[in-house]
Design a protein around this motif. Sequence first.
Motif, PDB file in Angstrom:
ATOM      1  N   MET A   1       0.839  -1.208   0.000  1.00 46.00           N
ATOM      2  CA  MET A   1       0.000   0.000   0.000  1.00 46.00           C
ATOM      3  C   MET A   1       0.874   1.258   0.000  1.00 46.00           C
ATOM      4  O   MET A   1       1.989   1.248   0.490  1.00 46.00           O
ATOM      5  N   LYS A   2       0.312   2.310  -0.549  1.00 48.29           N
ATOM      6  CA  LYS A   2       0.990   3.600  -0.562  1.00 48.29           C
ATOM      7  C   LYS A   2       0.027   4.660  -0.025  1.00 48.29           C
ATOM      8  O   LYS A   2      -1.197   4.533  -0.177  1.00 48.29           O
TER       9      LYS A   2
ATOM     10  N   ASP B   1      -0.293  -0.725  -4.300  1.00 48.30           N
ATOM     11  CA  ASP B   1       0.855  -0.342  -5.129  1.00 48.30           C
ATOM     12  C   ASP B   1       0.523  -0.388  -6.622  1.00 48.30           C
ATOM     13  O   ASP B   1       0.908   0.510  -7.381  1.00 48.30           O
TER      14      ASP B   1
ATOM     15  N   MET C   1       3.730   2.690   2.888  1.00 45.11           N
ATOM     16  CA  MET C   1       2.828   2.404   4.013  1.00 45.11           C
ATOM     17  C   MET C   1       3.197   1.038   4.573  1.00 45.11           C
ATOM     18  O   MET C   1       3.444   0.100   3.813  1.00 45.11           O
TER      19      MET C   1
HETATM   20 NI    NI Z   1       2.803  -1.394  -0.290  1.00 46.73          NI
END
Ligand code: NI
Lengths: 108, 108, 108
Positions: free
Chosen positions: B1-2, B50, B102
């Motif tokens: 995740m970002k 992502d 993240m």
């Molecule tokens: Ni990630």
Amino acid sequence: MKLLIVIVQNKDANKLQNAFAKNDVQQTKLSTTGGFLKSGNTTFMIGIEDERVSDVLNIIKKVSSKREQYMTPPVNLDGGVSDSSYPVKIEVGGATVMEMPMDNFYRF
Amino acid sequence: MKLLIVIVQNKDANKLQNAFAKNDVQQTKLSTTGGFLKSGNTTFMIGIEDERVSDVLNIIKKVSSKREQYMTPPVNLDGGVSDSSYPVKIEVGGATVMEMPMDNFYRF
Amino acid sequence: MKLLIVIVQNKDANKLQNAFAKNDVQQTKLSTTGGFLKSGNTTFMIGIEDERVSDVLNIIKKVSSKREQYMTPPVNLDGGVSDSSYPVKIEVGGATVMEMPMDNFYRF
Ligand code: NI
Ligand code: NI
Ligand code: NI
């Protein structure tokens, strides 16, 4: 690049914003309330090159560090003699800075 | 995740929010002022997988890139002849996007 | 240190803020609108030691998890018989938490 999240007292916010502008530090000001610092506070988000982080920290330190100030308390209205008419030392200012890694920075 | 932090001009904010909704990009809108972009701006926080980052970047680019626009300046009230009654080219829009790593994303 | 960004429904925000205060979790509350959760929401930013993250997550889970509630819908004004006068089950609450790495944490 780094993301800096900077939280200062409202009373130091304008002066800090001017110091950022003078030093070409681009920031976004968030509306925030309460929390990290006792009185009303302001939060700035700053995306900045790694090598400029220490410059930004120095600006924040200079403008908004915790410091002592003398304040004359409000006068006691019942006219009685009170030591509260003498100036008292209070602590003002203070900054919290969180530095986060950044994967990418884009401008479109 | 970002974590994506997206800052755009107010004039592009609604259109961008609609584009996010249509593409199932969940965002939180922050109340922000000044800074990265010259006029009033809006900040979105987006937590995203992502592999969807480039899709989100494309949406932002499409809706809120910097572009030129013709604007007719306000009429000169003294009635004199003025070139300010001709449309002039101005730059509008523009987006700043910061992409942060993240560690975890939770829903309770 | 970690940065936690916590998004909850407005109706749970005060209770959560009190729970943070009682557990000495320092937070900054952002003014936010829409997005991650259907109704109005509140966002907290928390800078916290790695070993306290799970404690903070437990507080959030306890106070603001998604749960079911019975609600009596507004009365039908035309006086006719309607099943809408019976309580209905609705889903309230819910929290989104994003945990980001932090490189440095400063207090000045
Ligand atoms: Ni990630
Ligand atoms: Ni970097
Ligand atoms: Ni850490």
